[in-house]
Scaffold this active site. Sequence first.
Site, PDB file in Angstrom:
ATOM      1  N   GLU A 164       0.277   8.223   7.630  1.00 48.19           N
ATOM      2  CA  GLU A 164      -0.565   9.209   6.954  1.00 48.19           C
ATOM      3  C   GLU A 164      -1.224  10.111   7.990  1.00 48.19           C
ATOM      4  O   GLU A 164      -1.438   9.702   9.129  1.00 48.19           O
ATOM      5  CB  GLU A 164      -1.707   8.509   6.183  1.00 48.19           C
ATOM      6  CG  GLU A 164      -1.307   7.907   4.858  1.00 48.19           C
ATOM      7  CD  GLU A 164      -2.465   7.174   4.179  1.00 48.19           C
ATOM      8  OE1 GLU A 164      -2.253   6.693   3.064  1.00 48.19           O
ATOM      9  OE2 GLU A 164      -3.557   7.079   4.762  1.00 48.19           O
ATOM     10  N   ARG A 206      -9.317  -7.613  -6.455  1.00 44.69           N
ATOM     11  CA  ARG A 206     -10.214  -8.778  -6.439  1.00 44.69           C
ATOM     12  C   ARG A 206     -11.642  -8.308  -6.712  1.00 44.69           C
ATOM     13  O   ARG A 206     -11.930  -7.116  -6.684  1.00 44.69           O
ATOM     14  CB  ARG A 206     -10.179  -9.437  -5.057  1.00 44.69           C
ATOM     15  CG  ARG A 206     -10.636  -8.474  -3.955  1.00 44.69           C
ATOM     16  CD  ARG A 206     -10.879  -9.122  -2.623  1.00 44.69           C
ATOM     17  NE  ARG A 206     -11.521  -8.220  -1.685  1.00 44.69           N
ATOM     18  CZ  ARG A 206     -10.908  -7.295  -0.937  1.00 44.69           C
ATOM     19  NH1 ARG A 206      -9.587  -7.152  -1.020  1.00 44.69           N
ATOM     20  NH2 ARG A 206     -11.585  -6.516  -0.132  1.00 44.69           N
ATOM     21  N   LYS A 235       0.809  -1.222   0.000  1.00 39.33           N
ATOM     22  CA  LYS A 235       0.000   0.000   0.000  1.00 39.33           C
ATOM     23  C   LYS A 235       0.843   1.274   0.000  1.00 39.33           C
ATOM     24  O   LYS A 235       0.387   2.312  -0.484  1.00 39.33           O
ATOM     25  CB  LYS A 235      -0.982  -0.030   1.149  1.00 39.33           C
ATOM     26  CG  LYS A 235      -1.777  -1.324   1.027  1.00 39.33           C
ATOM     27  CD  LYS A 235      -3.022  -1.454   1.775  1.00 39.33           C
ATOM     28  CE  LYS A 235      -3.597  -2.856   1.660  1.00 39.33           C
ATOM     29  NZ  LYS A 235      -3.815  -3.348   0.314  1.00 39.33           N
ATOM     30  N   HIS A 262     -14.157  -2.291  10.990  1.00 40.81           N
ATOM     31  CA  HIS A 262     -13.637  -2.643   9.671  1.00 40.81           C
ATOM     32  C   HIS A 262     -14.405  -3.742   8.967  1.00 40.81           C
ATOM     33  O   HIS A 262     -13.956  -4.260   7.946  1.00 40.81           O
ATOM     34  CB  HIS A 262     -12.138  -2.954   9.735  1.00 40.81           C
ATOM     35  CG  HIS A 262     -11.372  -1.837  10.379  1.00 40.81           C
ATOM     36  ND1 HIS A 262     -11.245  -0.607   9.778  1.00 40.81           N
ATOM     37  CD2 HIS A 262     -10.764  -1.744  11.570  1.00 40.81           C
ATOM     38  CE1 HIS A 262     -10.574   0.196  10.593  1.00 40.81           C
ATOM     39  NE2 HIS A 262     -10.273  -0.467  11.681  1.00 40.81           N
TER      40      HIS A 262
HETATM   41  C1  MV4 Z   1      -7.704   5.908   7.002  1.00 39.53           C
HETATM   42  C2  MV4 Z   1      -8.632   6.599   7.800  1.00 39.53           C
HETATM   43  C3  MV4 Z   1      -8.377   7.918   8.119  1.00 39.53           C
HETATM   44  N1  MV4 Z   1      -7.259   8.506   7.684  1.00 39.53           N
HETATM   45  N2  MV4 Z   1      -6.593   6.567   6.591  1.00 39.53           N
HETATM   46  C4  MV4 Z   1      -9.697   1.595   7.351  1.00 39.53           C
HETATM   47  C5  MV4 Z   1      -9.430   0.347   6.584  1.00 39.53           C
HETATM   48  C6  MV4 Z   1      -8.496   0.673   5.487  1.00 39.53           C
HETATM   49  N3  MV4 Z   1      -9.036   0.252   4.243  1.00 39.53           N
HETATM   50  C7  MV4 Z   1      -8.310   2.159   5.541  1.00 39.53           C
HETATM   51  N4  MV4 Z   1      -9.030   2.660   6.682  1.00 39.53           N
HETATM   52  C8  MV4 Z   1      -8.960   3.952   7.061  1.00 39.53           C
HETATM   53  N5  MV4 Z   1      -7.878   4.645   6.630  1.00 39.53           N
HETATM   54  C9  MV4 Z   1      -6.396   7.825   6.938  1.00 39.53           C
HETATM   55  N6  MV4 Z   1      -5.290   8.450   6.517  1.00 39.53           N
HETATM   56  C10 MV4 Z   1      -9.767   5.924   8.218  1.00 39.53           C
HETATM   57  C11 MV4 Z   1      -9.933   4.593   7.860  1.00 39.53           C
HETATM   58  C12 MV4 Z   1     -11.129   3.972   8.329  1.00 39.53           C
HETATM   59  C13 MV4 Z   1     -11.343   3.745   9.711  1.00 39.53           C
HETATM   60  C14 MV4 Z   1     -10.369   4.008  10.681  1.00 39.53           C
HETATM   61  C15 MV4 Z   1     -10.598   3.774  12.033  1.00 39.53           C
HETATM   62  C16 MV4 Z   1     -11.814   3.236  12.447  1.00 39.53           C
HETATM   63  C17 MV4 Z   1     -12.793   2.948  11.498  1.00 39.53           C
HETATM   64  C18 MV4 Z   1     -12.569   3.198  10.135  1.00 39.53           C
HETATM   65  C19 MV4 Z   1     -13.542   2.887   9.211  1.00 39.53           C
HETATM   66  C20 MV4 Z   1     -13.313   3.120   7.862  1.00 39.53           C
HETATM   67  C21 MV4 Z   1     -12.106   3.676   7.439  1.00 39.53           C
END
Ligand code: MV4
Length: 458
Positions: free
Chosen positions: A200, A292, A116, A235
Site C-alpha cells: 500500500e 473480536r 487483509k 503498535h
Molecule cells: C498503515 C500506515 C500507513 N499507511 N498503512 C499499523 C498497524 C496496522 N493495524 C496498520 N498500521 C498502519 N498501517 C498505510 N498504508 C500506518 C500504520 C500505523 C503505523 C505505522 C508505522 C508506525 C506506527 C504506526 C502506528 C499506527 C498505524
Amino acid sequence: MFRRILVANRGEIAQRIIRTCREMGIETVAVYSQADADALYLRQADETICIGAAPGSKSYLNIPAIISAAEIADVDAIHPGYGFLSENAHFAEVCNSCNIHFIGPDPKTIDAVGNKANARSMAMSADVPVVPGSDGPVEDEQTALKVAQRLGYPVIIKAASGGGGRGMRIARNDPSLVSGFHAARTEAEAAFGDSTVYVEKFVENPRHVEVQILGDRHGNLIHLGERDCTIQRRHQKLVEESPSSSITQETRVAMGAAAVRVAKAAGYHNAGTVEFLVDRKNDFYFIEVNARIQVEHSVTELVTGIDLIRQQILVASGERLPWTQEQVQFRGVAIECRINAEDPDKDFQPCPGVIEMFVPPGGPGVRVDSHGYSGYRIPPNYDSMIGKLMAHRATREQAIRTMLRALDEFVIIGPKTTIPLLRKILNHPDFRNGDHDTGFVERYFGARPPTTIARDSQ
Ligand code: MV4
C-alpha cells in the site's frame, strides 16, 4: 439463552466477561494456566478448570484442552475474549462442530477478514475508500517494484495474515523495497505460517480511528461510533478515546456508514471493529477488520451506555439487536489509559513481579477494569497490561482532567508502570489540542538506545 459460558481467556477481559454473565444470570466456567492459579477472575467464576502449563501454547491457545474443559463443564458457549483464540477460525469451527456456540462471527467471516488483502478487496467492492495499493497479494519483488513505481514512495509492505504491526515494512526507495519485501515475507511466514504480502501507499503520520460494529444473526448491523487509537507506541495502544477529537461530524457519519457496508459485505455478526487511517486532509481509508471484542471496547460502552459483552452474548444466542442505528445515542467523552507493567528505563520491557500494593482510583467519572490486587504476582508469560483506567465526562477537557486526577490517585507499588508516561501524554499540549498523530509518542517520548535500528530503515 445460554445457561453456562466458558471464558477462554485470562486477566481483565476474563473478569469483564464474568461480570456481565453474573448480571445476566449465566453461570461461568473459568479456565486457567498453572501460572494463573492466583488470578482474581478465578474467584469470580462459578467453576474453574486448569487447562495446562504457563506458556500460552500449552493453555490459552490449547484447543483440545479448552474443548475438553467445555465438554466436562457442559457449557453452551465459549467467549474467547481478545488475543489468544479470539480470531482463530479453526477454533470457532471446532466449537461449532462440538455444538458449543462460539461467541463471535462465523468461521468463514473470521477467515475472510483475517486475510487483509482479501478484506481490502471486500472494502473496495463495498464502495469504501482504501489506501491506494496492490491489486491483491504481491508474489515477487518484480511485481512489488512495479506496484511501488505506480504508487510512488513511500510504500508499506504488509503481511496478509498480519496485524498489530508484525510483518510490516516501510520502504522509501527501490533497494529498501526489495529488502523489505523479503523481510516482511520471512517474518510473516514465521509469525503466521503465511508469507503472503501486499503493498500500500504509506500514509505518513496518520491518525488511527476505528469504528465499533455490532450485528445480529438476522442481518441487522449497526455501528456504535468510533474510537481514536492514535496514541500508540510500537503498535501498542496506550490511550484511546471516543469520540475522536480529530474528525468532523461529516467524516464521522461517512466513516460509520462505510464500516457498516464493509461488515455487511463480510456477512459479519457479533461485535467487531473496522479500522481506518485518517490523513491530514481528513480523508479516511479502510485498513482492516478486527473480528473480536477489543481491549478498548469499554470507551464505546461509556459513551453509548451499551454493555458490549452482553450484546455479544445475546446476538450469539440468536437474539435480534434491540436498537436501530437512529436509536443509538452518544453521551460525552470517554478516555481509556492502558496501565502496563513496563519499565521505561529498560526500553519499556515487561516488568513482571509482585504488586506489593494496589489501590485503584474511583470517584465520579472513573472506571477501572483491572485484575490487579495487593500481593498479586504478575506472571512473565503474558501481556504486560494489568488494567485499564477510564474517565467519562461531558467534554474532552473534563475527561482529561478526571483522568489525570485518577492517574495521580492510582497506587501501584512494585512493578514499574506506564502511569508516568500516560501523565506526560495527557499533559502534552499537542494531545490537549487534539493535534497529534501516530508518530506522537515516539517523537516526544521515544528516546531509544542508538544501537537500535529504526523500523523504517530496515
Ligand atoms: C498503515 C500506515 C500507513 N499507511 N498503512 C499499523 C498497524 C496496522 N493495524 C496498520 N498500521 C498502519 N498501517 C498505510 N498504508 C500506518 C500504520 C500505523 C503505523 C505505522 C508505522 C508506525 C506506527 C504506526 C502506528 C499506527 C498505524
